[in-house]
Design a protein around this motif. Structure first.
Motif, PDB file in Angstrom:
ATOM      1  N   SER A  87      15.352   2.211 -37.665  1.00 53.40           N
ATOM      2  CA  SER A  87      14.442   1.480 -38.573  1.00 53.40           C
ATOM      3  C   SER A  87      12.912   1.952 -38.387  1.00 53.40           C
ATOM      4  CB  SER A  87      14.304   0.033 -37.772  1.00 53.40           C
ATOM      5  OG  SER A  87      13.422   0.099 -36.656  1.00 53.40           O
ATOM      6  N   ASP A  97      11.067   1.485 -35.075  1.00 53.01           N
ATOM      7  CA  ASP A  97      11.685   2.135 -34.060  1.00 53.01           C
ATOM      8  C   ASP A  97      11.333   3.709 -34.175  1.00 53.01           C
ATOM      9  OD1 ASP A  97      12.887   0.232 -32.651  1.00 53.01           O
ATOM     10  OD2 ASP A  97      14.834   0.748 -33.473  1.00 53.01           O
ATOM     11  N   LYS A 100       7.370  -5.074 -31.406  1.00 53.95           N
ATOM     12  CA  LYS A 100       8.710  -5.444 -31.840  1.00 53.95           C
ATOM     13  C   LYS A 100       8.936  -6.741 -31.146  1.00 53.95           C
ATOM     14  CE  LYS A 100      12.395  -2.833 -31.663  1.00 53.95           C
ATOM     15  NZ  LYS A 100      13.547  -2.339 -31.165  1.00 53.95           N
ATOM     16  N   ASP A 148      12.810  -8.193 -33.995  1.00 56.17           N
ATOM     17  CA  ASP A 148      13.628  -7.111 -34.661  1.00 56.17           C
ATOM     18  C   ASP A 148      14.534  -7.656 -35.548  1.00 56.17           C
ATOM     19  OD1 ASP A 148      14.045  -4.403 -34.721  1.00 56.17           O
ATOM     20  OD2 ASP A 148      15.486  -4.432 -33.102  1.00 56.17           O
ATOM     21  N   CYS A 195       5.676  -6.641 -36.292  1.00 56.10           N
ATOM     22  CA  CYS A 195       6.051  -5.390 -36.632  1.00 56.10           C
ATOM     23  C   CYS A 195       5.470  -4.731 -38.089  1.00 56.10           C
ATOM     24  CB  CYS A 195       7.513  -4.881 -36.827  1.00 56.10           C
ATOM     25  SG  CYS A 195       8.171  -6.109 -38.112  1.00 56.10           S
ATOM     26  N   CYS A 223      10.729  -3.679 -39.061  1.00 56.07           N
ATOM     27  CA  CYS A 223      12.002  -3.568 -38.415  1.00 56.07           C
ATOM     28  C   CYS A 223      12.970  -3.953 -39.444  1.00 56.07           C
ATOM     29  CB  CYS A 223      11.864  -4.965 -37.345  1.00 56.07           C
ATOM     30  SG  CYS A 223      12.020  -6.513 -38.106  1.00 56.07           S
TER      31      CYS A 223
END
Ligand code: FES
Ligand code: FES
Length: 167
Positions: free
Chosen positions: A19, A22, A35, A38, A45, A57
């Motif tokens: 993502s 991430d 986060k 998620d 996010c 996310c």
């Protein structure tokens, strides 16, 4: 792949399932973007992609090679805060602060949407004029959840920036 984050090109070697959230946090150490859930429920996010707010996310990093991505780190830095960051400080718009980067990025994107005349569910008419009263701000920020419930001060902070035309 290559991403442009806060005006800086970044080369990354990613699993295509990564993502954007991430990629930012785990591969670029841009941990300002938080986060929470998620899965698109909390708004912690939120980043701006080509100026529009997006839950990072819920989108894959590989989808954004040609996009301009702005995170909280790109809005302002210590000693050079964005007006929205200043306003959250002045109005005490947070408690634990976990939702705050997402709230601030979302607020900046939201003011731009309002400036363009985009209506919300709370808008009284659809003629392109948006008056950002508390109901409008609350509705437009409803994708950003604050479990400390700092909402009244968050709304005050955003309204103040809007009234001053600072962002
Ligand atoms: S972490 Fe993305 S919406 Fe909650
Ligand atoms: S300030 Fe704690 S979650 Fe919003």
């Amino acid at each position: 792949m290559r991403l442009t984050i806060n005006g800086v090109g970044q080369e990354l070697d990613l699993d295509i399932r990564t993502s954007l959230l991430d990629a930012l946090r785990d591969h670029l150490a841009l941990t300002g973007t938080k986060k929470g859930c998620d899965h698109g429920q909390c708004g912690a996010c939120t980043v701006l992609i080509n100026g529009r707010r997006v839950n990072s996310c819920l989108t894959l990093a590989v989808m954004h090679e040609d996009d301009e991505i702005t995170t909280i780190e790109g809005l302002g830095q210590p000693g050079n805060l964005h007006p929205m960051q200043e306003s959250f400080l002045q109005h005490d718009g947070f408690q634990c602060g976990y939702c705050t980067p997402g709230q601030i990025v979302s607020a900046v994107g939201m003011l731009d949407e309002a400036k363009k005349g985009w209506p919300s569910h709370a808008s009284k008419d659809l003629d392109g004029t948006v008056s950002l009263d508390n109901a409008e701000i609350s509705e437009r920020m409803s994708g950003n959840i604050c479990r400390c419930s700092a909402y009244p001060n968050i709304v005050d902070a955003i309204r103040d920036v809007n009234e001053k035309g600072a962002a």
